[in-house]
Design a protein around this motif. Structure first.
Motif, PDB file in Angstrom:
ATOM      1  N   ASP A   1     -81.835  28.215  -9.148  1.00 39.99           N
ATOM      2  CA  ASP A   1     -81.041  29.269  -8.528  1.00 39.99           C
ATOM      3  C   ASP A   1     -79.555  28.917  -8.490  1.00 39.99           C
ATOM      4  OD1 ASP A   1     -80.854  31.821  -7.208  1.00 39.99           O
ATOM      5  OD2 ASP A   1     -80.443  30.702  -5.360  1.00 39.99           O
ATOM      6  N   VAL A   2     -79.249  27.679  -8.117  1.00 38.46           N
ATOM      7  CA  VAL A   2     -77.842  27.245  -8.062  1.00 38.46           C
ATOM      8  C   VAL A   2     -77.228  27.275  -9.461  1.00 38.46           C
ATOM      9  CG1 VAL A   2     -76.319  25.275  -7.636  1.00 38.46           C
ATOM     10  CG2 VAL A   2     -78.098  25.857  -5.981  1.00 38.46           C
ATOM     11  N   THR A   3     -77.934  26.729 -10.435  1.00 42.76           N
ATOM     12  CA  THR A   3     -77.426  26.700 -11.806  1.00 42.76           C
ATOM     13  C   THR A   3     -77.220  28.116 -12.328  1.00 42.76           C
ATOM     14  OG1 THR A   3     -78.616  24.628 -12.163  1.00 42.76           O
ATOM     15  CG2 THR A   3     -77.811  25.770 -14.120  1.00 42.76           C
ATOM     16  N   LYS A   4     -78.172  28.984 -12.075  1.00 41.36           N
ATOM     17  CA  LYS A   4     -78.063  30.378 -12.515  1.00 41.36           C
ATOM     18  C   LYS A   4     -76.860  31.053 -11.880  1.00 41.36           C
ATOM     19  CE  LYS A   4     -80.498  34.751 -12.719  1.00 41.36           C
ATOM     20  NZ  LYS A   4     -81.743  35.478 -12.467  1.00 41.36           N
ATOM     21  N   GLN A   5     -76.655  30.856 -10.586  1.00 42.70           N
ATOM     22  CA  GLN A   5     -75.519  31.477  -9.898  1.00 42.70           C
ATOM     23  C   GLN A   5     -74.190  31.006 -10.479  1.00 42.70           C
ATOM     24  OE1 GLN A   5     -75.664  31.197  -5.633  1.00 42.70           O
ATOM     25  NE2 GLN A   5     -77.769  31.928  -5.546  1.00 42.70           N
ATOM     26  N   VAL A   6     -74.071  29.715 -10.718  1.00 41.31           N
ATOM     27  CA  VAL A   6     -72.813  29.177 -11.244  1.00 41.31           C
ATOM     28  C   VAL A   6     -72.544  29.725 -12.647  1.00 41.31           C
ATOM     29  CG1 VAL A   6     -71.653  27.086 -12.056  1.00 41.31           C
ATOM     30  CG2 VAL A   6     -72.800  27.105  -9.839  1.00 41.31           C
ATOM     31  N   LEU A   7     -73.539  29.694 -13.511  1.00 42.45           N
ATOM     32  CA  LEU A   7     -73.333  30.182 -14.873  1.00 42.45           C
ATOM     33  C   LEU A   7     -73.029  31.677 -14.882  1.00 42.45           C
ATOM     34  CD1 LEU A   7     -76.051  28.185 -16.835  1.00 42.45           C
ATOM     35  CD2 LEU A   7     -73.665  27.580 -16.379  1.00 42.45           C
ATOM     36  N   SER A   8     -73.684  32.426 -14.018  1.00 42.25           N
ATOM     37  CA  SER A   8     -73.404  33.861 -13.895  1.00 42.25           C
ATOM     38  C   SER A   8     -71.987  34.090 -13.391  1.00 42.25           C
ATOM     39  CB  SER A   8     -74.407  34.518 -12.948  1.00 42.25           C
ATOM     40  OG  SER A   8     -75.708  34.443 -13.473  1.00 42.25           O
ATOM     41  N   PHE A   9     -71.535  33.261 -12.452  1.00 40.45           N
ATOM     42  CA  PHE A   9     -70.179  33.350 -11.916  1.00 40.45           C
ATOM     43  C   PHE A   9     -69.144  33.225 -13.036  1.00 40.45           C
ATOM     44  CE2 PHE A   9     -66.433  31.274  -9.986  1.00 40.45           C
ATOM     45  CZ  PHE A   9     -66.108  32.225  -9.030  1.00 40.45           C
ATOM     46  N   TYR A  10     -69.456  32.399 -14.034  1.00 39.70           N
ATOM     47  CA  TYR A  10     -68.553  32.206 -15.170  1.00 39.70           C
ATOM     48  C   TYR A  10     -68.804  33.210 -16.294  1.00 39.70           C
ATOM     49  CZ  TYR A  10     -66.278  28.156 -13.253  1.00 39.70           C
ATOM     50  OH  TYR A  10     -65.520  27.334 -12.461  1.00 39.70           O
ATOM     51  N   GLY A  11     -69.633  34.208 -16.035  1.00 43.70           N
ATOM     52  CA  GLY A  11     -69.801  35.305 -16.975  1.00 43.70           C
ATOM     53  C   GLY A  11     -71.012  35.254 -17.878  1.00 43.70           C
ATOM     54  N   ALA A  12     -71.839  34.225 -17.776  1.00 46.38           N
ATOM     55  CA  ALA A  12     -73.006  34.111 -18.659  1.00 46.38           C
ATOM     56  C   ALA A  12     -74.128  35.048 -18.229  1.00 46.38           C
ATOM     57  CB  ALA A  12     -73.538  32.681 -18.660  1.00 46.38           C
ATOM     58  N   GLU A  13     -74.878  35.499 -19.208  1.00 44.41           N
ATOM     59  CA  GLU A  13     -76.141  36.174 -18.941  1.00 44.41           C
ATOM     60  C   GLU A  13     -77.184  35.062 -18.936  1.00 44.41           C
ATOM     61  OE1 GLU A  13     -79.356  39.059 -21.147  1.00 44.41           O
ATOM     62  OE2 GLU A  13     -77.247  39.305 -21.669  1.00 44.41           O
ATOM     63  N   VAL A  14     -77.867  34.888 -17.820  1.00 40.93           N
ATOM     64  CA  VAL A  14     -78.789  33.769 -17.667  1.00 40.93           C
ATOM     65  C   VAL A  14     -80.233  34.256 -17.740  1.00 40.93           C
ATOM     66  CG1 VAL A  14     -79.501  31.859 -16.191  1.00 40.93           C
ATOM     67  CG2 VAL A  14     -77.094  32.550 -16.256  1.00 40.93           C
ATOM     68  N   ILE A  15     -80.994  33.600 -18.595  1.00 40.58           N
ATOM     69  CA  ILE A  15     -82.410  33.885 -18.787  1.00 40.58           C
ATOM     70  C   ILE A  15     -83.159  32.661 -18.269  1.00 40.58           C
ATOM     71  CG2 ILE A  15     -84.195  34.398 -20.497  1.00 40.58           C
ATOM     72  CD1 ILE A  15     -81.525  35.025 -22.318  1.00 40.58           C
ATOM     73  N   THR A  16     -84.099  32.853 -17.361  1.00 36.17           N
ATOM     74  CA  THR A  16     -84.801  31.715 -16.785  1.00 36.17           C
ATOM     75  C   THR A  16     -86.283  31.741 -17.150  1.00 36.17           C
ATOM     76  OG1 THR A  16     -85.271  32.886 -14.708  1.00 36.17           O
ATOM     77  CG2 THR A  16     -83.219  31.633 -14.822  1.00 36.17           C
ATOM     78  N   CYS A  17     -86.848  30.547 -17.244  1.00 31.19           N
ATOM     79  CA  CYS A  17     -88.274  30.417 -17.481  1.00 31.19           C
ATOM     80  C   CYS A  17     -88.730  29.043 -16.995  1.00 31.19           C
ATOM     81  CB  CYS A  17     -88.623  30.632 -18.941  1.00 31.19           C
ATOM     82  SG  CYS A  17     -87.730  29.573 -20.059  1.00 31.19           S
ATOM     83  N   ALA A  18     -90.016  28.954 -16.691  1.00 34.85           N
ATOM     84  CA  ALA A  18     -90.572  27.695 -16.202  1.00 34.85           C
ATOM     85  C   ALA A  18     -91.700  27.177 -17.081  1.00 34.85           C
ATOM     86  CB  ALA A  18     -91.076  27.870 -14.766  1.00 34.85           C
ATOM     87  N   GLU A  19     -92.129  27.977 -18.033  1.00 31.16           N
ATOM     88  CA  GLU A  19     -93.244  27.588 -18.898  1.00 31.16           C
ATOM     89  C   GLU A  19     -92.822  27.598 -20.367  1.00 31.16           C
ATOM     90  OE1 GLU A  19     -96.043  26.386 -17.765  1.00 31.16           O
ATOM     91  OE2 GLU A  19     -95.440  26.793 -15.701  1.00 31.16           O
ATOM     92  N   VAL A  20     -93.394  26.706 -21.135  1.00 32.08           N
ATOM     93  CA  VAL A  20     -93.056  26.568 -22.548  1.00 32.08           C
ATOM     94  C   VAL A  20     -93.277  27.884 -23.297  1.00 32.08           C
ATOM     95  CG1 VAL A  20     -93.674  25.402 -24.706  1.00 32.08           C
ATOM     96  CG2 VAL A  20     -93.472  24.087 -22.587  1.00 32.08           C
ATOM     97  N   SER A  21     -94.429  28.508 -23.112  1.00 32.56           N
ATOM     98  CA  SER A  21     -94.730  29.743 -23.849  1.00 32.56           C
ATOM     99  C   SER A  21     -93.741  30.847 -23.504  1.00 32.56           C
ATOM    100  CB  SER A  21     -96.163  30.197 -23.575  1.00 32.56           C
ATOM    101  OG  SER A  21     -96.347  30.435 -22.188  1.00 32.56           O
ATOM    102  N   GLU A  22     -93.392  30.969 -22.231  1.00 34.74           N
ATOM    103  CA  GLU A  22     -92.420  31.981 -21.819  1.00 34.74           C
ATOM    104  C   GLU A  22     -91.041  31.679 -22.419  1.00 34.74           C
ATOM    105  OE1 GLU A  22     -90.383  33.842 -17.779  1.00 34.74           O
ATOM    106  OE2 GLU A  22     -91.572  32.009 -17.635  1.00 34.74           O
TER     107      GLU A  22
END
Length: 136
Positions: free
Chosen positions: A25-46
């Motif tokens: 969540d922290v990493t996503k917020q920071v990268l989004s703050f700098y303008g990135a579109e963030v895609i998250t996943c926790a599993e290899v297949s996803e």
């Protein structure tokens, strides 16, 4: 943070393979703050599915809690066809600071390796650099 260009990651897609919800969540917020579109996943297949459908510019992969999952994911990425994301630059994040851990990650196909906690400004600048964007 040292990075003053708040749009440094604008237009970039970043795929994060992470299984620690709070850190994700922290990493996503920071990268989004700098303008990135963030895609998250926790599993290899996803992660593999999202890589091929969303075509991110950079991958961030946590090797902390379950390092095998991170290495499995990158191994699978590096074995994809080129048009499916094989050459997508990847950053490893790990709790291990030993030289051997860094060497193993680089040998596995990661372009950068950082020990956690990583300075988020360094991570932002690294992502921009790997994607070919430079600060204004």
């Amino acid at each position: 943070m040292q990075t003053e260009d708040l749009q440094l990651l604008s237009g970039l897609k970043v795929l994060i393979m992470y299984d620690e919800p709070e850190a994700l969540d922290v990493t996503k917020q920071v990268l989004s703050f700098y303008g990135a579109e963030v895609i998250t996943c926790a599993e290899v297949s996803e992660g593999l599915e999202r890589l091929q459908t969303d075509k991110p510019d950079v991958i961030i992969c946590d090797l902390g809690t379950f390092p095998v999952k991170g290495y499995q994911f990158l191994w699978a990425v590096r074995n994809l066809p080129m048009d499916k994301g094989r050459d997508t630059p990847a950053v490893a994040l790990s709790v291990w600071s030993r030289k051997e851990a860094r060497a193993k990650a680089i040998k596995a196909g990661f372009q950068r390796y950082f020990c956690k906690p990583v300075q988020l400004s360094v991570l932002v600048e690294t992502i921009a650099g790997l994607a070919g964007k430079q600060p204004r």
